[in-house]
Motif scaffolding. Structure first.
Motif, PDB file in Angstrom:
ATOM      1  N   LEU A 111      13.985  15.315  -6.584  1.00 35.44           N
ATOM      2  CA  LEU A 111      14.261  15.017  -5.181  1.00 35.44           C
ATOM      3  C   LEU A 111      12.959  14.697  -4.457  1.00 35.44           C
ATOM      4  O   LEU A 111      11.947  15.372  -4.635  1.00 35.44           O
ATOM      5  CB  LEU A 111      14.944  16.220  -4.518  1.00 35.44           C
ATOM      6  CG  LEU A 111      15.255  16.085  -3.032  1.00 35.44           C
ATOM      7  CD1 LEU A 111      16.284  14.992  -2.800  1.00 35.44           C
ATOM      8  CD2 LEU A 111      15.755  17.407  -2.484  1.00 35.44           C
ATOM      9  N   SER A 112      12.993  13.666  -3.628  1.00 38.55           N
ATOM     10  CA  SER A 112      11.821  13.252  -2.862  1.00 38.55           C
ATOM     11  C   SER A 112      12.197  13.150  -1.389  1.00 38.55           C
ATOM     12  O   SER A 112      13.238  12.587  -1.047  1.00 38.55           O
ATOM     13  CB  SER A 112      11.329  11.889  -3.364  1.00 38.55           C
ATOM     14  OG  SER A 112      10.269  11.412  -2.576  1.00 38.55           O
ATOM     15  N   VAL A 113      11.364  13.710  -0.536  1.00 39.57           N
ATOM     16  CA  VAL A 113      11.556  13.641   0.911  1.00 39.57           C
ATOM     17  C   VAL A 113      10.372  12.888   1.493  1.00 39.57           C
ATOM     18  O   VAL A 113       9.214  13.236   1.231  1.00 39.57           O
ATOM     19  CB  VAL A 113      11.665  15.049   1.530  1.00 39.57           C
ATOM     20  CG1 VAL A 113      11.823  14.966   3.035  1.00 39.57           C
ATOM     21  CG2 VAL A 113      12.821  15.813   0.910  1.00 39.57           C
ATOM     22  N   ARG A 114      10.659  11.853   2.276  1.00 44.09           N
ATOM     23  CA  ARG A 114       9.593  11.044   2.876  1.00 44.09           C
ATOM     24  C   ARG A 114       8.889  11.837   3.961  1.00 44.09           C
ATOM     25  O   ARG A 114       9.512  12.507   4.773  1.00 44.09           O
ATOM     26  CB  ARG A 114      10.164   9.760   3.470  1.00 44.09           C
ATOM     27  CG  ARG A 114       9.077   8.792   3.927  1.00 44.09           C
ATOM     28  CD  ARG A 114       9.656   7.553   4.490  1.00 44.09           C
ATOM     29  NE  ARG A 114      10.321   7.886   5.751  1.00 44.09           N
ATOM     30  CZ  ARG A 114      11.017   7.043   6.462  1.00 44.09           C
ATOM     31  NH1 ARG A 114      11.191   5.826   6.040  1.00 44.09           N
ATOM     32  NH2 ARG A 114      11.579   7.405   7.581  1.00 44.09           N
ATOM     33  N   THR A 115       7.573  11.756   3.971  1.00 44.74           N
ATOM     34  CA  THR A 115       6.772  12.386   5.013  1.00 44.74           C
ATOM     35  C   THR A 115       6.016  11.292   5.758  1.00 44.74           C
ATOM     36  O   THR A 115       5.814  10.203   5.225  1.00 44.74           O
ATOM     37  CB  THR A 115       5.771  13.391   4.412  1.00 44.74           C
ATOM     38  OG1 THR A 115       4.884  12.685   3.540  1.00 44.74           O
ATOM     39  CG2 THR A 115       6.486  14.489   3.635  1.00 44.74           C
ATOM     40  N   PRO A 116       5.589  11.569   6.990  1.00 39.25           N
ATOM     41  CA  PRO A 116       4.868  10.537   7.743  1.00 39.25           C
ATOM     42  C   PRO A 116       3.554  10.114   7.095  1.00 39.25           C
ATOM     43  O   PRO A 116       3.122   8.980   7.252  1.00 39.25           O
ATOM     44  CB  PRO A 116       4.597  11.199   9.100  1.00 39.25           C
ATOM     45  CG  PRO A 116       5.543  12.332   9.193  1.00 39.25           C
ATOM     46  CD  PRO A 116       5.839  12.763   7.791  1.00 39.25           C
ATOM     47  N   GLU A 117       2.931  11.007   6.345  1.00 36.08           N
ATOM     48  CA  GLU A 117       1.616  10.692   5.778  1.00 36.08           C
ATOM     49  C   GLU A 117       1.707   9.696   4.626  1.00 36.08           C
ATOM     50  O   GLU A 117       1.074   8.667   4.639  1.00 36.08           O
ATOM     51  CB  GLU A 117       0.920  11.969   5.273  1.00 36.08           C
ATOM     52  CG  GLU A 117       0.602  12.967   6.357  1.00 36.08           C
ATOM     53  CD  GLU A 117       1.774  13.891   6.652  1.00 36.08           C
ATOM     54  OE1 GLU A 117       2.587  14.145   5.741  1.00 36.08           O
ATOM     55  OE2 GLU A 117       1.887  14.340   7.799  1.00 36.08           O
ATOM     56  N   VAL A 118       2.497  10.045   3.632  1.00 38.12           N
ATOM     57  CA  VAL A 118       2.573   9.197   2.442  1.00 38.12           C
ATOM     58  C   VAL A 118       3.859   9.519   1.678  1.00 38.12           C
ATOM     59  O   VAL A 118       4.344  10.647   1.709  1.00 38.12           O
ATOM     60  CB  VAL A 118       1.327   9.404   1.532  1.00 38.12           C
ATOM     61  CG1 VAL A 118       1.292  10.812   0.960  1.00 38.12           C
ATOM     62  CG2 VAL A 118       1.256   8.362   0.444  1.00 38.12           C
ATOM     63  N   SER A 119       4.406   8.509   1.022  1.00 41.18           N
ATOM     64  CA  SER A 119       5.589   8.708   0.185  1.00 41.18           C
ATOM     65  C   SER A 119       5.159   8.844  -1.265  1.00 41.18           C
ATOM     66  O   SER A 119       4.227   8.182  -1.711  1.00 41.18           O
ATOM     67  CB  SER A 119       6.544   7.523   0.310  1.00 41.18           C
ATOM     68  OG  SER A 119       7.098   7.470   1.591  1.00 41.18           O
ATOM     69  N   ALA A 120       5.860   9.690  -1.994  1.00 35.91           N
ATOM     70  CA  ALA A 120       5.581   9.837  -3.427  1.00 35.91           C
ATOM     71  C   ALA A 120       5.900   8.514  -4.127  1.00 35.91           C
ATOM     72  O   ALA A 120       6.796   7.784  -3.702  1.00 35.91           O
ATOM     73  CB  ALA A 120       6.435  10.969  -3.993  1.00 35.91           C
ATOM     74  N   PRO A 121       5.186   8.191  -5.191  1.00 33.82           N
ATOM     75  CA  PRO A 121       5.438   6.932  -5.901  1.00 33.82           C
ATOM     76  C   PRO A 121       6.876   6.797  -6.404  1.00 33.82           C
ATOM     77  O   PRO A 121       7.394   5.704  -6.487  1.00 33.82           O
ATOM     78  CB  PRO A 121       4.461   6.972  -7.069  1.00 33.82           C
ATOM     79  CG  PRO A 121       3.449   7.987  -6.718  1.00 33.82           C
ATOM     80  CD  PRO A 121       4.080   8.937  -5.769  1.00 33.82           C
ATOM     81  N   HIS A 122       7.519   7.930  -6.725  1.00 32.85           N
ATOM     82  CA  HIS A 122       8.890   7.879  -7.243  1.00 32.85           C
ATOM     83  C   HIS A 122       9.938   7.936  -6.123  1.00 32.85           C
ATOM     84  O   HIS A 122      11.128   7.920  -6.414  1.00 32.85           O
ATOM     85  CB  HIS A 122       9.119   9.025  -8.242  1.00 32.85           C
ATOM     86  CG  HIS A 122       9.021  10.384  -7.625  1.00 32.85           C
ATOM     87  ND1 HIS A 122       7.819  11.055  -7.516  1.00 32.85           N
ATOM     88  CD2 HIS A 122       9.961  11.176  -7.067  1.00 32.85           C
ATOM     89  CE1 HIS A 122       8.041  12.213  -6.924  1.00 32.85           C
ATOM     90  NE2 HIS A 122       9.319  12.307  -6.638  1.00 32.85           N
ATOM     91  N   HIS A 123       9.503   7.966  -4.856  1.00 29.18           N
ATOM     92  CA  HIS A 123      10.444   8.015  -3.731  1.00 29.18           C
ATOM     93  C   HIS A 123      11.347   6.777  -3.792  1.00 29.18           C
ATOM     94  O   HIS A 123      10.882   5.664  -4.005  1.00 29.18           O
ATOM     95  CB  HIS A 123       9.685   8.057  -2.403  1.00 29.18           C
ATOM     96  CG  HIS A 123      10.570   8.279  -1.224  1.00 29.18           C
ATOM     97  ND1 HIS A 123      11.086   9.506  -0.902  1.00 29.18           N
ATOM     98  CD2 HIS A 123      11.050   7.419  -0.294  1.00 29.18           C
ATOM     99  CE1 HIS A 123      11.833   9.411   0.178  1.00 29.18           C
ATOM    100  NE2 HIS A 123      11.830   8.148   0.564  1.00 29.18           N
TER     101      HIS A 123
END
Length: 117
Positions: free
Chosen positions: A62-74
């Motif tokens: 599971l990936s949750v978007r954050t304002p700073e940076v998104s995980a590569p697998h997002h």
């Protein structure tokens, strides 16, 4: 068969299109941007790049978007809407870029009007 359809393309946020130009060796284009431009050039009626706040793709956590940076697998999603055969042609023409993309086709019904009765 000229039925309206929608195709959703699901792929990791960090996915890149193939390197087709010299400058792409230094910085390959993002797959999302490449697909948007390609669909526009192909005359696809409507294209949307959905902003995914949270989710996961098959085999990923599971990936949750954050304002700073998104995980590569997002997860990322591009939606194309047009007649079915035109969408199938687009998918076939871009098969190389779509090898690692989950492609989902939905046949649609266009509602002309919605009555309040």
């Amino acid at each position: 068969m000229n039925k309206l359809a929608a195709v959703r393309l699901y792929f990791p946020h960090a996915a890149h299109a193939r390197r087709s130009k010299f400058w792409h060796r230094l910085l390959p284009p993002s797959l999302g941007h490449f697909l948007l431009k390609s669909a526009h050039r192909a005359g696809i009626q409507q294209v949307l790049h959905h902003s995914v706040h949270a989710g996961y793709l098959p085999g990923n956590k599971l990936s949750v978007r954050t304002p700073e940076v998104s995980a590569p697998h997002h997860p990322s999603c591009i939606e194309l809407i047009d007649i079915e055969h035109k969408l199938r042609d687009f998918i076939q023409q871009h098969a190389e870029e779509l090898k690692q993309v989950r492609v989902v086709l939905h046949r649609c019904e266009l509602l002309e009007s919605i009555s309040g009765d």
